[in-house]
Design a protein around this motif. Structure first.
Motif, PDB file in Angstrom:
ATOM      1  N   GLY A   1       2.037   3.944   8.066  1.00  0.00           N
ATOM      2  CA  GLY A   1       1.844   2.496   8.201  1.00  0.00           C
ATOM      3  C   GLY A   1       1.795   2.017   9.561  1.00  0.00           C
ATOM      4  O   GLY A   1       1.795   2.915  10.543  1.00  0.00           O
TER       5      GLY A   1
ATOM      6  N   CYS B   1       6.416  -0.850  11.093  1.00  0.00           N
ATOM      7  CA  CYS B   1       6.910  -1.020   9.728  1.00  0.00           C
ATOM      8  C   CYS B   1       8.134  -0.354   9.191  1.00  0.00           C
ATOM      9  O   CYS B   1       8.562  -0.449   8.033  1.00  0.00           O
TER      10      CYS B   1
ATOM     11  N   GLY C   1       4.164  -1.517   4.654  1.00  0.00           N
ATOM     12  CA  GLY C   1       3.711  -2.881   5.069  1.00  0.00           C
ATOM     13  C   GLY C   1       4.827  -3.283   6.157  1.00  0.00           C
ATOM     14  O   GLY C   1       5.765  -2.553   6.167  1.00  0.00           O
ATOM     15  N   THR C   2       4.193  -4.580   6.877  1.00  0.00           N
ATOM     16  CA  THR C   2       5.413  -4.984   7.843  1.00  0.00           C
ATOM     17  C   THR C   2       5.745  -6.266   7.400  1.00  0.00           C
ATOM     18  O   THR C   2       5.439  -6.941   6.571  1.00  0.00           O
TER      19      THR C   2
ATOM     20  N   ARG D   1       4.330  -0.345   0.530  1.00  0.00           N
ATOM     21  CA  ARG D   1       3.101  -1.159  -0.108  1.00  0.00           C
ATOM     22  C   ARG D   1       2.754  -0.260  -1.299  1.00  0.00           C
ATOM     23  O   ARG D   1       2.427  -1.075  -2.425  1.00  0.00           O
ATOM     24  N   GLU D   2       2.631   0.832  -1.244  1.00  0.00           N
ATOM     25  CA  GLU D   2       1.959   1.580  -2.014  1.00  0.00           C
ATOM     26  C   GLU D   2       2.135   3.231  -2.096  1.00  0.00           C
ATOM     27  O   GLU D   2       2.257   3.545  -0.992  1.00  0.00           O
TER      28      GLU D   2
ATOM     29  N   SER E   1      -7.683   1.988   3.947  1.00  0.00           N
ATOM     30  CA  SER E   1      -7.525   0.579   3.586  1.00  0.00           C
ATOM     31  C   SER E   1      -6.155  -0.006   3.377  1.00  0.00           C
ATOM     32  O   SER E   1      -5.967  -1.417   3.673  1.00  0.00           O
ATOM     33  N   LEU E   2      -5.312   0.723   2.825  1.00  0.00           N
ATOM     34  CA  LEU E   2      -3.993   0.172   2.713  1.00  0.00           C
ATOM     35  C   LEU E   2      -3.300  -0.311   4.121  1.00  0.00           C
ATOM     36  O   LEU E   2      -2.526  -1.368   4.318  1.00  0.00           O
TER      37      LEU E   2
ATOM     38  N   ASP F   1      -4.874  -2.973   5.832  1.00  0.00           N
ATOM     39  CA  ASP F   1      -4.769  -4.390   4.920  1.00  0.00           C
ATOM     40  C   ASP F   1      -6.427  -4.894   4.838  1.00  0.00           C
ATOM     41  O   ASP F   1      -6.598  -6.065   4.741  1.00  0.00           O
ATOM     42  N   LEU F   2      -7.292  -3.889   4.210  1.00  0.00           N
ATOM     43  CA  LEU F   2      -8.739  -4.288   4.170  1.00  0.00           C
ATOM     44  C   LEU F   2      -9.034  -4.518   2.689  1.00  0.00           C
ATOM     45  O   LEU F   2     -10.117  -4.705   2.347  1.00  0.00           O
ATOM     46  N   GLN F   3      -7.749  -4.721   1.743  1.00  0.00           N
ATOM     47  CA  GLN F   3      -8.286  -4.893   0.542  1.00  0.00           C
ATOM     48  C   GLN F   3      -8.784  -6.484   0.061  1.00  0.00           C
ATOM     49  O   GLN F   3      -8.205  -7.284   0.774  1.00  0.00           O
TER      50      GLN F   3
END
Length: 260
Positions: A47, A51, A216-217, A223-224, A254-255, A258-260
């Motif tokens: 991450g 994070c 995630g932060t 996040r996943e 992408s995670l 954060d490109l989702q």
């Protein structure tokens, strides 16, 4: 089919700190982490900076306590540094006034082993990490890659059930890093330890892992969890051009970005 045995269990784990100079204010580094890691599994934590992945690793190791929730290794709550855990740091942190052999012996102090068993354990890990010819060298006489192998040997000399690694290859050049990744993967394959790696390198996470925990932060959280599902140990040559590897890498990237 027999259910996998859980080696590490994190339940509702959070970590908060008091802000310097603001005694009534707290900063939450991590919140609500739930994660089960099976015996013999290799899991990477990845991450963006901040994070909480290194904080989480240090809580698993018992170096710092959780603020909330519980961490257990082999169903025993972590309260202090457990005997069955080995830790590989970002820097090898070898004692410069001790030889490689003496650094490994230092890690066995207080284990209640006689001299013959200590020597046997050290010799075994020196052979495992291809350092037997360098046992009497001081750290400053070794290359960066060899120092990291010595750090790994020290972490393994007590035969831990759990191996924790905090970006152990980040300071090495790309070619040395790839070679050591294969060596470490082969070593972990032999010993079968449950392993948790902190890394910023998506390719490294895909290369090593059974699962990749993307964090995630603000505050840090899971996040996943991305399944890798490729046989271990691996070689880089086997992964080049593999469309499944590319798919996993793109998903993780992408995670992280954060490109989702």
């Amino acid at each position: 089919m027999t259910a996998p045995v859980t080696s590490i269990r994190l339940s509702g784990v959070s970590k908060s700190y008091l802000r310097p100079g603001r005694r009534a204010e707290k900063f939450t580094a991590l919140t609500g982490v739930d994660l089960d890691i099976a015996e013999g599994e290799f899991v990477s934590l990845i991450g963006a900076s901040g994070c909480g992945k290194t904080t989480l690793l240090r809580m698993i190791s018992g170096l710092i306590p959780a603020s909330e929730g519980q961490i257990a290794i082999k169903d025993r709550p972590v309260d202090g540094v457990p005997d069955q855990v080995g830790f590989v740091f970002q820097e090898p942190a070898l004692l410069p006034w001790r030889t490689v052999r003496e650094n490994l012996a230092f890690a066995l102090q207080g284990k209640g082993l006689d001299k013959a068993r200590i020597r046997e354990a050290i010799d075994d890990k020196l052979v495992l990490t291809n350092l037997e010819q360098f046992a009497d060298y001081y750290p400053q006489a070794l290359s960066g890659g060899m120092q990291q192998r010595a750090g790994l040997a020290r972490a393994l000399v007590g035969t831990p059930d759990v191996l924790l690694m905090d970006e152990p290859l980040s300071a090495l050049d790309a070619f040395t890093r790839r070679r050591l990744q294969e060596e470490i993967a082969a070593i972990i394959g032999q010993i079968g330890a449950t392993t948790v790696l902190v890394t910023h390198d998506v390719d490294e996470a895909v290369f090593f892992s059974d699962r990749i925990v993307v964090m995630g932060t603000s505050p840090g959280s899971v996040r996943e969890v991305v399944q890798v599902g490729l046989p271990r140990p691996r070689r880089h040559a086997d992964l080049v051009g593999n469309p499944e590897v590319a798919k996993i890498r793109d998903r993780v990237l992408s995670l992280v970005l954060d490109l989702q």
